[in-house]
Design a protein around this motif. Structure first.
Motif, short mmCIF file in Angstrom:
data_model
loop_
_atom_site.label_atom_id
_atom_site.label_comp_id
_atom_site.label_asym_id
_atom_site.label_seq_id
_atom_site.Cartn_x
_atom_site.Cartn_y
_atom_site.Cartn_z
N SER A 31 0.87 -0.92 -0.03
CA SER A 31 -0.28 0.25 0.39
C SER A 31 0.72 1.45 0.41
CB SER A 31 -1.12 -0.33 1.18
OG SER A 31 -0.54 -0.17 2.22
N PRO B 40 0.15 -4.88 12.37
CA PRO B 40 -0.46 -3.71 10.96
C PRO B 40 1.93 -4.20 10.45
CG PRO B 40 -1.24 -3.24 12.98
CD PRO B 40 -1.21 -4.78 13.06
N ARG B 41 1.39 -3.65 9.76
CA ARG B 41 3.73 -2.75 9.19
C ARG B 41 3.73 -1.87 9.99
NH1 ARG B 41 1.78 -1.78 3.71
NH2 ARG B 41 1.07 -4.02 4.25
N MET C 207 -6.30 -1.98 6.32
CA MET C 207 -5.39 -1.81 5.38
C MET C 207 -4.28 -1.43 4.57
SD MET C 207 -7.65 -4.26 2.01
CE MET C 207 -7.59 -2.03 1.20
N ASP C 208 -4.22 -0.01 4.82
CA ASP C 208 -2.70 1.00 4.25
C ASP C 208 -1.68 0.94 5.27
OD1 ASP C 208 -5.31 3.75 3.29
OD2 ASP C 208 -4.60 1.63 2.43
N LEU C 209 -2.13 0.10 6.46
CA LEU C 209 -1.64 0.10 7.39
C LEU C 209 -0.42 -1.19 7.72
CD1 LEU C 209 -1.96 1.91 10.68
CD2 LEU C 209 -0.80 3.00 8.38
N GLY C 210 -1.12 -2.06 6.75
CA GLY C 210 -0.61 -3.41 6.43
C GLY C 210 -1.16 -4.76 7.14
#
Lengths: 413, 184, 387
Positions: free
Chosen positions: A252, A380-381, C136-139
């Protein structure tokens, strides 16, 4: 310890075939190496294939949906479809790319993922090359991936790729330090760099028991080893670019990071390399910390240096294979004695022991694989500066503490 | 150790502990969902139950249509095309087409129709492979003979009406005359 | 040596730009996995640090305001659905309120209560999308799927009420289009129970997660003064600590009758006005909307659902602006009428357009990953930005 190469050499090809076929030993040895390499490639391909399916299915179930379930029964042919898709894509090379580096990068990454398999054991005797410095070899050659990815970032001439490559270089190189330190803990406690000996160490003399079974595993031998295991696993997650550390391929943010400009066959190299690197980390964790092939399922007692090859040679020798027998007769005799060696008495026990050992190792490695996938779809990432913070300010100090404790433990006990 | 260092240490360990705990809590949740049944509907083997009143493909009853063109006027995107012979109850609709590449599925046409000859069904799958196919025709195509016959019918009716009107006017004039005579 | 010293050789001067480190101008979008639609973000970066970010708009411009000048008022309502396509009920309600105020049209109480109920249902649906796509943007891909599981329940309910799944065309001028069907009451209550059961799960999975907190706390802080100066509304404004909600400040459709709280960002995880605060305001608003829906259902008055309105409405001369609290902020339609059946001018004040204007101020000296987090927390819908 008799490993596959030694067995091939001493037993089958070294003594029998030159006798039978009058071939020079060096040729037979090389053939052995080539076969070994091919087996590794086959294993890598199977792993990648199976686990692309596995990951998507597991991800699906975590997300209360089905994964792929249309291609073939239960969707089991999905990886085949993916493979066909990958291979049939147009091979584009950006005009501004550095062609040589662009082509070389995926190969280097693939190489870095493939080389550790030479020393990685599948069971007590199922190892390609039982090196005295096996662990060192594995950790060192995993680092070849970094060069490949740096090249992959620079070569296409795209800004997005460059970002991915830069981030990854920092991440990978940093996380190898805690990995190495935690491996060092195990080396100190077990006293060897040889992976087979490390597993043997875990199978003996723990908690006052001769055969400690599961309690002999490294993680149960010291509070420090448990922490070292966790650190090693987390560092391994980062080293194989898996979430939550998947910045280099953060969809993303960077479209696809360092493999933005790769498609088709070149991309599948990266893909396979990633899944293989994951397996290497899982298998290494299992061997170092979870007792390798010495596992929940008990193995029959077999003397460590009994070997199938030696038995075969012995049986063949009893028959007397030299001389004026025809080629056909020689082959039949060899085959018959092989079956005798495998399925009778000692040979059968060796076979069973290897199979159970393999099962144990795969159970643990795949269990850890599942944990990796589970973690990916939960968290999360982590941002790049936080990735570096985690490595240098959290994992590194704790692994140093573990190391010092291990030193004290070895010195005093 | 100064207070600031103490705070920094405390914060460091608090962050670390929070990280471990929240990760484990999250993972426990996803593991629970891993073992639960998926909620996906396996389309196209399973189809969703479309509720009554869903605004999907139109349905048109030609016999009730009076070709008043209220639906055409009501449509925000001008996607309805009507052609007819004649007017009012006697009209013969030769073409009733809705262009689904423009249709908003808002239902204003249905609300505007005075005879309820147009309504929306529960059909949602309107996929087609060409722009031409997006324009769906609802009125039966009429042959040239039918159209000609209807035109003649219309002319006949027109003539009849004129004759009736003339007759009525004459009658009125005839009635008015004796009245006028009476008063005089 | 023998060098000719008669010619003076001046040393090459060091130029300013030969020492400059390279800055990159990067284009995020219009096709990009995380820009919530066709938004083009031009970003000037120095290594991993973003120095400036300009949003470029217009990729989804569909001439709503121009079209609205050539169709009748009743025909504008389906167009308003498509502005913020995730909050269709709220858009139509805002427009209808404007027309009703100018035309002095009475809305029956039952219609108002139904409007409130569906507007709040749509608010929950919209916030679920915001929550899911932010994650979702943050993974973290999984919360998106969980959010859509709940959203499917809402969509089914709204499908039964209105006949559409995303674009409902339900609030009409003078009331609403249809009444509740039997059984829908129970379905809505079941949904509320489900929503209340899974809301703590969302928090356990995402809101409290240390990685998520570290990604969003103290990132993209918008101060109170900045928020007011740049015209932010909705959760963006309330996340910065300003307790302002049009449903309380200028109530419409009977909102004064309902009992609910206005969540405000308090800097629970970082500073007031950071990304986490804006996100948290949306999460709490979901729960507050549940309360409102319950109250609306319990106290649903009897009566007609639509008042008598002319077939082709003609509004008197004048202009009106009625703002409404959309999930994304203040949506208002400024309607100018010259006495005809079509408006002279309709101006739509889209909240996302104003909220997006903060991007340039906030995205200075942050990391690229933070730009993604900031965009996600502002929660824009391009349909509203470009109209």
């Amino acid at each position: 310890m008799q490993d596959a190469i030694q067995q091939i050499h001493s037993g089958v090809f070294g003594l029998l075939w030159p006798e039978m076929l009058r071939l020079p030993t060096w040729l037979v040895l090389t053939a052995g190496f080539v076969v070994g390499g091919a087996l590794v490639l086959v294993w890598m391909a199977l792993m990648a294939l199976a686990w692309t399916y596995g990951e998507r299915r597991i991800a699906g179930f975590i997300q209360v949906r089905y994964g792929p379930n249309r291609v073939g029964p239960l969707g089991l042919l999905q990886p085949v479809a993916d493979g066909i898709k990958c291979f049939s894509k147009e091979d584009t090379v950006p005009t501004v790319a550095y062609k040589f580096m662009y082509t070389l990068a995926p190969l280097l990454v693939f190489l870095g993922a493939m080389l550790p398999f030479a020393a990685l054991p599948f069971s007590q005797r199922l190892v390609l090359a039982d090196m005295p410095l096996g662990l060192y070899y594995v950790l060192a050659f995993e680092a070849i991936e970094v060069i490949g990815i740096l090249m992959a970032g620079w070569a296409p001439g795209s800004k997005w790729s460059l970002y991915g490559g830069m981030r990854l270089a920092a991440q990978l190189l940093s996380y190898e330090i805690p990995m190495g330190l935690c491996a060092l803990v195990i080396i100190l406690l077990s006293g060897s760099l040889n992976l087979g000996e490390i597993v043997t160490w875990q199978s003996q003399n723990a908690w006052g028991l001769e055969h400690p079974w599961v309690l002999g595993w490294a993680i149960f031998r010291s509070p420090v080893t448990f922490i070292a295991f966790v650190i090693f696993f987390v560092a391994g997650l980062a080293a194989s670019k898996r979430a939550p550390f998947d910045l280099p391929e953060a969809e993303s943010e960077l479209v696809a990071g360092y493999h933005t400009e790769y498609s088709g066959l070149r991309f599948s190299f990266f893909f396979m390399a990633e899944y293989t690197a994951m397996y290497v980390v899982c298998a290494l964790s299992a061997v170092l910390f979870l007792g390798g092939w010495y596992g929940p399922v008990p193995m029959p007692d077999v003397a460590p240096d009994s070997s199938l090859a030696a038995r075969w040679v012995e049986l063949v020798g009893l028959q007397g294979l030299q001389g004026d027998l025809s080629m056909m007769q020689k082959i039949v005799c060899a085959g018959r004695t092989l079956c005798e060696a495998l399925f009778q008495g000692e040979g059968l026990r060796i076979l069973a022991s290897e199979a159970i050992g393999l099962f144990n190792l795969l159970l643990k490695a795949f269990g850890l694989y599942f944990v990796m996938i589970w973690v990916r779809w939960t968290l999360p990432r982590v941002r790049i500066d936080q990735v570096m913070y985690l490595c240098l300010k959290v994992l590194l100090p704790f692994s140093l503490v573990c190391l010092i404790w291990a030193l004290i433990q070895v010195a005093l006990f | 150790m100064s207070a600031r260092t103490r705070n920094a240490f405390a914060e460091y360990f608090a962050n670390l502990w929070a990280g471990i705990v929240t990760t484990c809590v999250g993972m426990r949740l996803t593991l629970r969902y891993f073992f639960s049944k998926p909620i996906t509907m396996l389309y196209p083997e399973e189809r969703p139950e479309v509720p009554a009143g869903f605004r999907g493909l139109h349905a048109y009853e030609e016999s009730k249509c009076i070709a008043c063109k209220m639906c055409v006027a009501a449509c925000p995107v001008d996607c309805i095309a009507i052609e007819m012979v004649g007017r009012g109850k006697d009209a013969l609709v030769t073409r009733y087409e809705i262009d689904y590449s423009r249709c908003l599925f808002c239902g204003l046409c249905v609300a505007a129709c005075p005879t309820q000859c147009l309504w929306m069904t529960e059909v949602y799958d309107l996929s087609c492979t060409s722009r031409q196919a997006c324009r769906r025709s609802f009125a039966r195509a009429k042959t040239q003979d039918e159209i000609a016959a209807h035109e003649r019918l219309m002319e006949q009716k027109e003539a009849e009406k004129k004759a009736q009107a003339a007759e009525a006017a004459r009658k009125k004039a005839a009635e008015a005359k004796p009245q006028a005579d009476k008063t005089e | 040596m023998g060098c000719a010293m008669s010619e003076t050789v001046s040393p090459t001067p060091i130029r300013q730009d030969s020492l400059r480190t390279e800055e990159m101008l990067i284009n995020m979008g219009p096709q990009h996995p995380s820009t919530h639609g066709v938004l083009r973000l031009v970003v000037r970066t120095d290594g991993e640090m973003v120095r400036e970010a300009w949003p470029h708009l217009g990729y989804l411009h569909r001439c709503f305001e121009k079209v609205a000048e050539s169709v009748t008022y009743a025909q504008v309502v389906p167009y308003t659905d498509r502005l913020d396509y995730l909050a269709s009920m709220n858009n139509a309600q805002a427009f209808c309120l404007g027309v009703e105020k100018l035309g002095r049209i009475e809305v029956p109480e039952r219609a108002s209560a139904l409007r409130v109920m569906v507007a709040e249902l749509n608010r929950i649906a919209s916030h679920l999308v915001a929550f899911g796509s932010f994650a979702m943007d943050l993974g973290a891909v999984t919360p998106f799927l969980y959010a859509f599981r709940e959203r499917e329940l809402i969509i089914s309910i709204l499908e039964k009420i209105s006949g559409g799944r995303l674009l409902y065309h339900y609030p009409r001028i003078g009331g609403v289009a249809r009444d509740l069907t039997p059984g829908l009451d129970q379905e809505i209550r079941d949904f509320l129970k489900q929503m209340r059961r899974v809301w703590p799960e969302y928090n356990a999975l995402l809101s409290e997660n240390q990685i998520f907190v570290k990604r969003t706390a103290n990132v993209g802080t918008v101060t109170r003064e900045q928020a007011i100066a740049w015209g932010l509304t909705g959760p963006c404004l309330r996340g910065s600590g300003v307790k302002f909600d049009l449903r309380k400040a200028q109530p419409y459709s009977g909102y004064e009758k309902y009992d609910f709280e206005i969540p405000v960002g308090e800097g629970a995880k970082g500073t007031v006005g950071d990304c986490w605060d804006r996100y948290w305001v949306r999460m709490v608003e979901m729960m507050e909307s549940c309360r409102i829906i319950e109250q609306a259902l319990d106290g649903l008055p009897e009566g007609p659902i639509q008042s008598k309105v002319a077939k082709v409405l003609r509004l008197p001369l004048g202009e009106v602006y009625v703002p409404c609290e959309n999930p994304r902020g203040e949506l208002g339609f400024f309607i100018v009428s010259d006495g005809k059946t079509q408006a002279l001018r309709i101006k739509a004040r889209g909240p996302s357009f104003n909220n997006l204007s903060i991007t340039h101020t906030v995205c200075q000296d942050v990391l690229i990953a933070d730009v993604v987090a900031i965009l996600g927390s502002i929660d824009i819908v391009l349909g509203e930005v470009d109209r």
